[in-house]
Design a protein around this motif. Structure first.
Motif, PDB file in Angstrom:
ATOM      1  N   ASP A 171       6.525 -12.354  -0.965  1.00  8.95           N
ATOM      2  CA  ASP A 171       6.058 -13.661  -0.520  1.00  8.95           C
ATOM      3  C   ASP A 171       4.659 -13.607   0.075  1.00  8.95           C
ATOM      4  OD1 ASP A 171       8.417 -14.742  -1.343  1.00  8.95           O
ATOM      5  OD2 ASP A 171       9.361 -14.700   0.643  1.00  8.95           O
ATOM      6  N   PHE A 172       4.395 -12.547   0.872  1.00  9.05           N
ATOM      7  CA  PHE A 172       3.103 -12.523   1.563  1.00  9.05           C
ATOM      8  C   PHE A 172       1.945 -12.352   0.595  1.00  9.05           C
ATOM      9  CE2 PHE A 172       1.521  -8.195   1.361  1.00  9.05           C
ATOM     10  CZ  PHE A 172       2.642  -7.436   1.073  1.00  9.05           C
ATOM     11  N   MET A 173       2.213 -11.812  -0.604  1.00  7.06           N
ATOM     12  CA  MET A 173       1.142 -11.593  -1.567  1.00  7.06           C
ATOM     13  C   MET A 173       0.729 -12.872  -2.259  1.00  7.06           C
ATOM     14  SD  MET A 173       2.425  -8.004  -3.222  1.00  7.06           S
ATOM     15  CE  MET A 173       1.385  -8.254  -4.651  1.00  7.06           C
ATOM     16  N   ALA A 174       1.523 -13.910  -2.091  1.00 12.04           N
ATOM     17  CA  ALA A 174       1.228 -15.148  -2.794  1.00 12.04           C
ATOM     18  C   ALA A 174       0.032 -15.867  -2.197  1.00 12.04           C
ATOM     19  CB  ALA A 174       2.445 -16.068  -2.760  1.00 12.04           C
ATOM     20  N   SER A 175      -0.285 -15.605  -0.923  1.00 15.74           N
ATOM     21  CA  SER A 175      -1.383 -16.319  -0.280  1.00 15.74           C
ATOM     22  C   SER A 175      -2.723 -15.721  -0.658  1.00 15.74           C
ATOM     23  CB  SER A 175      -1.221 -16.273   1.241  1.00 15.74           C
ATOM     24  OG  SER A 175      -1.432 -14.960   1.712  1.00 15.74           O
ATOM     25  N   ALA A 176      -3.726 -16.581  -0.667  1.00 12.86           N
ATOM     26  CA  ALA A 176      -5.074 -16.131  -0.995  1.00 12.86           C
ATOM     27  C   ALA A 176      -5.570 -15.128   0.036  1.00 12.86           C
ATOM     28  CB  ALA A 176      -6.018 -17.324  -1.067  1.00 12.86           C
ATOM     29  N   GLU A 177      -5.137 -15.319   1.283  1.00 12.96           N
ATOM     30  CA  GLU A 177      -5.580 -14.428   2.358  1.00 12.96           C
ATOM     31  C   GLU A 177      -5.163 -12.989   2.092  1.00 12.96           C
ATOM     32  OE1 GLU A 177      -4.701 -13.638   7.111  1.00 12.96           O
ATOM     33  OE2 GLU A 177      -4.100 -15.532   6.168  1.00 12.96           O
ATOM     34  N   HIS A 178      -3.903 -12.812   1.689  1.00 13.26           N
ATOM     35  CA  HIS A 178      -3.424 -11.459   1.457  1.00 13.26           C
ATOM     36  C   HIS A 178      -3.930 -10.892   0.131  1.00 13.26           C
ATOM     37  CE1 HIS A 178      -0.973 -11.031   4.993  1.00 13.26           C
ATOM     38  NE2 HIS A 178      -0.415 -12.220   4.782  1.00 13.26           N
ATOM     39  N   ALA A 179      -4.167 -11.759  -0.834  1.00 14.82           N
ATOM     40  CA  ALA A 179      -4.767 -11.289  -2.079  1.00 14.82           C
ATOM     41  C   ALA A 179      -6.159 -10.737  -1.813  1.00 14.82           C
ATOM     42  CB  ALA A 179      -4.829 -12.419  -3.088  1.00 14.82           C
ATOM     43  N   THR A 180      -6.897 -11.423  -0.931  1.00 14.62           N
ATOM     44  CA  THR A 180      -8.230 -10.950  -0.547  1.00 14.62           C
ATOM     45  C   THR A 180      -8.134  -9.625   0.192  1.00 14.62           C
ATOM     46  OG1 THR A 180      -9.038 -13.222  -0.360  1.00 14.62           O
ATOM     47  CG2 THR A 180     -10.316 -11.516   0.769  1.00 14.62           C
ATOM     48  N   SER A 181      -7.094  -9.503   1.035  1.00 18.58           N
ATOM     49  CA  SER A 181      -6.894  -8.274   1.781  1.00 18.58           C
ATOM     50  C   SER A 181      -6.631  -7.096   0.848  1.00 18.58           C
ATOM     51  CB  SER A 181      -5.728  -8.438   2.754  1.00 18.58           C
ATOM     52  OG  SER A 181      -5.465  -7.232   3.431  1.00 18.58           O
ATOM     53  N   LEU A 182      -5.829  -7.330  -0.193  1.00 23.56           N
ATOM     54  CA  LEU A 182      -5.558  -6.277  -1.164  1.00 23.56           C
ATOM     55  C   LEU A 182      -6.820  -5.868  -1.901  1.00 23.56           C
ATOM     56  CD1 LEU A 182      -2.174  -7.538  -2.704  1.00 23.56           C
ATOM     57  CD2 LEU A 182      -2.491  -5.663  -1.087  1.00 23.56           C
ATOM     58  N   SER A 183      -7.628  -6.848  -2.279  1.00 27.11           N
ATOM     59  CA  SER A 183      -8.881  -6.562  -2.977  1.00 27.11           C
ATOM     60  C   SER A 183      -9.834  -5.775  -2.094  1.00 27.11           C
ATOM     61  CB  SER A 183      -9.552  -7.872  -3.416  1.00 27.11           C
ATOM     62  OG  SER A 183      -8.760  -8.546  -4.355  1.00 27.11           O
ATOM     63  N   THR A 184      -9.858  -6.130  -0.821  1.00 30.73           N
ATOM     64  CA  THR A 184     -10.719  -5.415   0.126  1.00 30.73           C
ATOM     65  C   THR A 184     -10.296  -3.953   0.242  1.00 30.73           C
ATOM     66  OG1 THR A 184     -11.099  -7.433   1.396  1.00 30.73           O
ATOM     67  CG2 THR A 184     -11.555  -5.341   2.506  1.00 30.73           C
ATOM     68  N   GLN A 185      -8.982  -3.729   0.314  1.00 35.83           N
ATOM     69  CA  GLN A 185      -8.468  -2.363   0.403  1.00 35.83           C
ATOM     70  C   GLN A 185      -8.785  -1.568  -0.855  1.00 35.83           C
ATOM     71  OE1 GLN A 185      -6.823  -0.903   3.180  1.00 35.83           O
ATOM     72  NE2 GLN A 185      -7.352   0.905   1.961  1.00 35.83           N
ATOM     73  N   LEU A 186      -8.667  -2.221  -2.014  1.00 35.10           N
ATOM     74  CA  LEU A 186      -8.977  -1.557  -3.279  1.00 35.10           C
ATOM     75  C   LEU A 186     -10.452  -1.171  -3.329  1.00 35.10           C
ATOM     76  CD1 LEU A 186      -8.104  -0.664  -6.119  1.00 35.10           C
ATOM     77  CD2 LEU A 186      -8.591  -2.990  -6.908  1.00 35.10           C
ATOM     78  N   CYS A 187     -11.312  -2.081  -2.917  1.00 32.97           N
ATOM     79  CA  CYS A 187     -12.751  -1.783  -2.910  1.00 32.97           C
ATOM     80  C   CYS A 187     -13.067  -0.622  -1.980  1.00 32.97           C
ATOM     81  CB  CYS A 187     -13.540  -3.020  -2.484  1.00 32.97           C
ATOM     82  SG  CYS A 187     -13.591  -4.325  -3.731  1.00 32.97           S
ATOM     83  N   TYR A 188     -12.383  -0.598  -0.839  1.00 27.99           N
ATOM     84  CA  TYR A 188     -12.603   0.493   0.118  1.00 27.99           C
ATOM     85  C   TYR A 188     -12.170   1.822  -0.485  1.00 27.99           C
ATOM     86  CZ  TYR A 188     -12.033   3.492   4.189  1.00 27.99           C
ATOM     87  OH  TYR A 188     -12.104   4.546   5.061  1.00 27.99           O
ATOM     88  N   ASN A 189     -10.983   1.830  -1.080  1.00 28.85           N
ATOM     89  CA  ASN A 189     -10.486   3.067  -1.700  1.00 28.85           C
ATOM     90  C   ASN A 189     -11.402   3.545  -2.816  1.00 28.85           C
ATOM     91  OD1 ASN A 189      -8.332   2.785   0.001  1.00 28.85           O
ATOM     92  ND2 ASN A 189      -6.821   2.335  -1.591  1.00 28.85           N
ATOM     93  N   ASP A 190     -11.840   2.599  -3.671  1.00 26.78           N
ATOM     94  CA  ASP A 190     -12.758   2.960  -4.760  1.00 26.78           C
ATOM     95  C   ASP A 190     -14.051   3.540  -4.211  1.00 26.78           C
ATOM     96  OD1 ASP A 190     -11.177   2.363  -6.919  1.00 26.78           O
ATOM     97  OD2 ASP A 190     -11.896   0.304  -7.129  1.00 26.78           O
ATOM     98  N   GLY A 191     -14.529   2.951  -3.128  1.00 27.25           N
ATOM     99  CA  GLY A 191     -15.758   3.443  -2.510  1.00 27.25           C
ATOM    100  C   GLY A 191     -15.596   4.865  -2.010  1.00 27.25           C
TER     101      GLY A 191
END
Length: 337
Positions: A171-191
């Motif tokens: 459920d928490f992944m459905a919000s734009a806020e948490h989707a942005t949070s996941l993308s931020t984490q992915l960008c950090y890991n890739d970096g």
């Protein structure tokens, strides 16, 4: 090549004939040697069931075969799909002989991740981490950086499909806020993965860096040895020479691990030379031949002599520290060998 009907003794003779082929100065690792070791492995596997006296020889040949396959797998890795499939096939063959080999599972995970097969990548990388905890042969263990990278790759294997909505979302992944949070984490890991993809080693120690940082122009009067997916290149004052794997590994060992009182010897380097089945060490003539090739290359490139003969070791050589150097390796391709 078929070896049906050929005895173990005949295979050993064939191995000796192939020892110097394909790993000389201008050569590359030959798959024909792998085929010979595979045939030897099959015969010894049957013999050890009848006579335990063959166990030590069987174990040695299996490790030699695994070493060859790992080196060959690294040599054929690349972005081209056919080359990728060849490397994947070779690494899976390693696991068929040594099912818990951590570095083979790690490399398969890395290849799968690069191709976007995140489920397969996570499975291989988790297998590598699991095997790392109990595997006893240090030559095939991941190093500290590879362990950290495996954890980041596994995290990204979950993040990529989650962000794209390709897996059942909580459920928490459905919000734009948490989707942005996941993308931020992915960008950090890739970096993190990109900024620590290479290791630079100098006389003052080692640091991790990005691919871009690793391609800076070599400095004047500095020995530069760089390993990448295309092989190893030695550069000095604008002159470059591609080295055969055994030469590059020997030179790296000399620069990074030797000094007066701690020389490179046939026994110390037995795991760096693939073309020998002598358990006690590299044959002296083989060691001296490759050592002479390395010194000849250094002389032809007008690199001042910095490789000295050890007085307290038979057939020992060491780097005297008189020349600055830089060695650059890809962390994902590193092996303890």
């Amino acid at each position: 090549m078929s070896f049906q009907g050929i005895s173990l003794e005949e295979l050993e003779e064939l191995e000796q004939e192939l020892l110097g082929l394909g790993e000389t100065r201008l050569g590359s690792l030959s798959y024909s040697k792998i085929e010979v070791y595979e045939a030897m492995h099959r015969q010894l596997e049957a013999l050890v069931q009848e006579d335990e006296d063959y166990r030590e020889y069987y174990t040695f040949i299996k490790k030699k075969l695994v070493s060859y396959l790992l080196r060959y797998g690294a040599a054929v890795s690349g972005s081209d799909r056919t080359i990728y499939e060849d490397s994947e096939k070779v690494l899976k063959k390693v696991l068929s002989y040594d099912s818990q080999n951590p570095i083979a599972a790690y490399r398969l995970g890395f290849l799968a991740y690069r191709s976007g097969a995140f489920f397969d990548a996570a499975a291989f990388l988790q297998q590598a981490l699991n095997s790392q905890t109990f595997y006893t042969d240090e030559r095939f263990l991941m190093n500290a950086e590879q362990i950290s990278r495996a954890v980041l790759y596994i995290a990204n294997c979950a993040l990529h499909p989650a962000i794209r909505g390709e897996v059942p979302a909580m459920d928490f992944m459905a919000s734009a806020e948490h989707a942005t949070s996941l993308s931020t984490q992915l960008c950090y890991n890739d970096g993190m993965l990109k900024s620590q993809a290479y290791r630079i080693t100098t006389p003052f120690g080692s640091v991790l860096c990005s691919k871009e940082e690793s391609v800076e122009a070599p400095m004047q009067d500095v020995i530069s040895l760089k390993f990448n997916k295309f092989g190893a290149v030695l550069t000095y004052n604008g002159i470059s020479e591609k080295l055969a794997p055994v030469q590059a590994n020997l030179l790296r060992y000399l620069l990074v691990k030797t000094r007066r009182g701690q020389a490179a010897t046939p026994l110390a380097l037995k795991d760096y030379f693939l073309f020998t089945h002598v358990v006690t060490g590299v044959p002296e003539e083989t060691f001296l031949l490759v050592m002479a090739e390395v010194k000849q290359i250094l002389m032809e490139m007008e690199i001042p002599s910095a490789i000295q003969t050890a007085e307290d070791e038979d057939y020992g050589f060491y780097f005297d520290g008189s020349m600055p150097f830089v060695v650059i390796d890809r962390v994902d391709e590193e092996m303890s060998l």
